[in-house]
Scaffold this active site. Structure first.
Site, PDB file in Angstrom:
ATOM      1  N   GLU A   9       0.871  -1.170   0.000  1.00 57.53           N
ATOM      2  CA  GLU A   9       0.000   0.000   0.000  1.00 57.53           C
ATOM      3  C   GLU A   9       0.910   1.222   0.000  1.00 57.53           C
ATOM      4  OE1 GLU A   9      -3.092  -0.464  -0.501  1.00 57.53           O
ATOM      5  OE2 GLU A   9      -3.054  -2.630  -0.097  1.00 57.53           O
ATOM      6  N   HIS A 145      -7.730  -4.070   0.110  1.00 57.71           N
ATOM      7  CA  HIS A 145      -6.879  -2.891   0.077  1.00 57.71           C
ATOM      8  C   HIS A 145      -5.992  -2.756   1.312  1.00 57.71           C
ATOM      9  CE1 HIS A 145      -8.674  -1.637  -3.620  1.00 57.71           C
ATOM     10  NE2 HIS A 145      -9.880  -1.488  -3.092  1.00 57.71           N
ATOM     11  N   ASP A 150      -4.753  -8.615   0.517  1.00 56.97           N
ATOM     12  CA  ASP A 150      -4.604  -8.754  -0.936  1.00 56.97           C
ATOM     13  C   ASP A 150      -3.530  -9.769  -1.308  1.00 56.97           C
ATOM     14  OD1 ASP A 150      -6.574  -6.906  -1.240  1.00 56.97           O
ATOM     15  OD2 ASP A 150      -5.273  -5.252  -1.877  1.00 56.97           O
TER      16      ASP A 150
END
Length: 459
Positions: A9, A145, A150
């Site tokens: 991220e 997310h 993920d």
């Protein structure tokens, strides 16, 4: 082979101006998940509100987290030697490579993209976003997310693709590793084991039978060359379909590689070594005395009735050899069969007038006899010593009649050389390289079988 399924991220943007806020790495051994790693990261910049809205990660969550530099070594060690896998791999790989580079680590892993792979293995889906494909494949995403949520979903998807069609995975790996040229039955791992050194190599089929023998200064690059480029496309495809393994012997020098290649082709007769298996036309250098008493030379094909002074694999090679002798010993090009007209017609200053009967027969024949004797001397027994495969080793060859008779890699004089069947092709290799050897590397042996007397060798 292990796969590192990665998800990150970020603060948004690209790897040049963005920052990483979270990383997750799931190690897959091709059968199952064997290790998991996850960490929040302080990006050392503000996290935009829209990113927080998407991921739930805000400035307060990462304030006490390590910077990427502080965990770079740990991440690098997790990724080292593994295939980098991600959904939209260029995004994750680009960020990780950039930040590892800033910390002094170079990421050079092969990579695979699960988006591209899933299009091939699961065609016909309306969308290949991670959320959509996981929904259609019944793969749970525990935290969308977020890096680990993920990454684990991608790992499950990757496992399903491995089970469904592993060939697409491994062919994609070859392509993305710059190894798409590899034969279908030849593994990427085996290719990376091939040494980038000088030696002889043996291509084997699936039954372990040698189908081709070659030599190279760089064995790995030469192997690659067999399956790239445009020359001999039909042979390349036939060889590519059959080769399944490669073995090799290091030789330390190109000279030894050429000799060993010749011996091994003659010993094994591999099906794809057509060049050396085919009969060669042998050319010879002959001498005779003409009606005026001058010694003449002639180049012609060798037959059983006449014994040549020297043999060659082409008329061009023989002509070049004789032309050098003409210059060295001031011989006449016409009497040597190189030209048809008298030398004075073309202002040849090397000839002293023998073709026009302006040079004494005795004086001319003395020069020709010196050349003949030098050729005969070179047909004696010669012992060569040159560099071996390691610093404490020497390569030793014994030639008789211009052909290799014994060779070996030795560390002291007590070790014996291996006797081999003499082949004319080895004399060609010797002529190619003899001028490159120093006087200290060459010993001329007058009677190798009896008294091992060593004579001086002049150049």
């Amino acid at each position: 082979m292990e796969f590192a399924i990665v998800d990150i991220e970020t603060t948004g943007g690209n790897f040049r101006n963005g920052g990483i806020t979270e990383v997750a790495i799931v190690i897959h051994d091709g059968q199952q998940i064997v290790h998991e790693y996850q960490s929040l990261i302080n990006p050392q910049q503000n996290i935009p509100a829209y990113i927080t809205g998407l991921t739930g990660i805000d400035d307060a969550m990462v304030r006490e987290s390590p910077t990427f530099d502080e965990i770079a070594e740990e991440i690098y060690e997790l990724l080292e030697g593994k295939v980098f896998v991600a959904h939209q791999v260029n995004f994750d790989f680009g960020f990780i490579r950039e930040f590892l580079g800033r910390s002094g680590y170079e990421l050079k892993n092969p990579k695979l993209c699960t988006v591209r792979l899933s299009r091939k293995i699961f065609p016909g889906m309306r969308s290949y976003s991670l959320g959509r494909i996981c929904e259609q494949r019944n793969i749970p995403i525990l935290a969308r997310h977020r890096a680990m949520g993920d990454a684990k979903a991608t790992a499950i998807l990757f496992g399903q693709m491995l089970e469904e069609n592993p060939e697409v995975i491994y062919s994609g790996l070859k392509k993305n590793s710059g190894e798409s040229f590899l034969p279908p039955n030849f593994s990427s791992q085996r290719f990376r084991e091939i040494p980038e050194k000088c030696g002889v190599y043996y291509m084997l089929d699936q039954k372990g039978k040698v189908i081709y023998v070659g030599k190279a200064n760089n064995i790995r690059e030469r192997f690659r060359g067999h399956f790239t480029g445009q020359s001999h496309p039909s042979i390349k495809q036939e060889l590519k379909a059959e080769v399944a393994d490669l073995k090799w012997k290091l030789t330390g020098s190109e000279f030894m590689a050429l000799l060993l290649e010749t011996l091994e082709i003659k010993r094994i007769w591999p099906k794809y070594n057509a060049a050396l298996k085919s009969p060669r036309n042998i050319w010879g250098l002959f001498s005779y005395q003409d009606g005026r008493g001058f010694i003449r030379f002639q180049i012609a094909k060798v037959n059983k009735s006449l014994q040549p002074l020297e043999t060659f694999f082409s008329s061009e090679e023989a002509k070049a050899f004789l032309t050098d002798a003409i210059q060295t010993y001031e011989l006449c090009s016409k009497l040597c069969g190189i030209r048809k007209v008298n030398c004075e017609v073309v202002n040849d200053t090397i000839c002293q007038g023998a073709c026009a009967e302006k040079e004494d027969t005795l004086m001319y024949n003395q020069k020709a006899q010196v050349f003949i004797q030098k050729v005969k001397d070179s047909k004696g027994a010669i012992r060569l010593e040159l560099e071996g495969r390691t610093e404490d080793e020497r390569a030793v060859c014994v030639f008789e009649g211009g052909m290799l008779r014994e060779y070996g890699f030795i560390k002291d004089e007590s070790e014996k050389l291996e006797a081999v069947k003499p082949y004319p092709e080895t004399s060609y290799v010797l002529r190619q390289f003899l001028h490159q050897f120093s006087a200290q590397q060459i010993q001329v042996i007058s009677s190798r079988r009896n008294n091992q007397e060593v004579l001086s060798f002049e150049f």
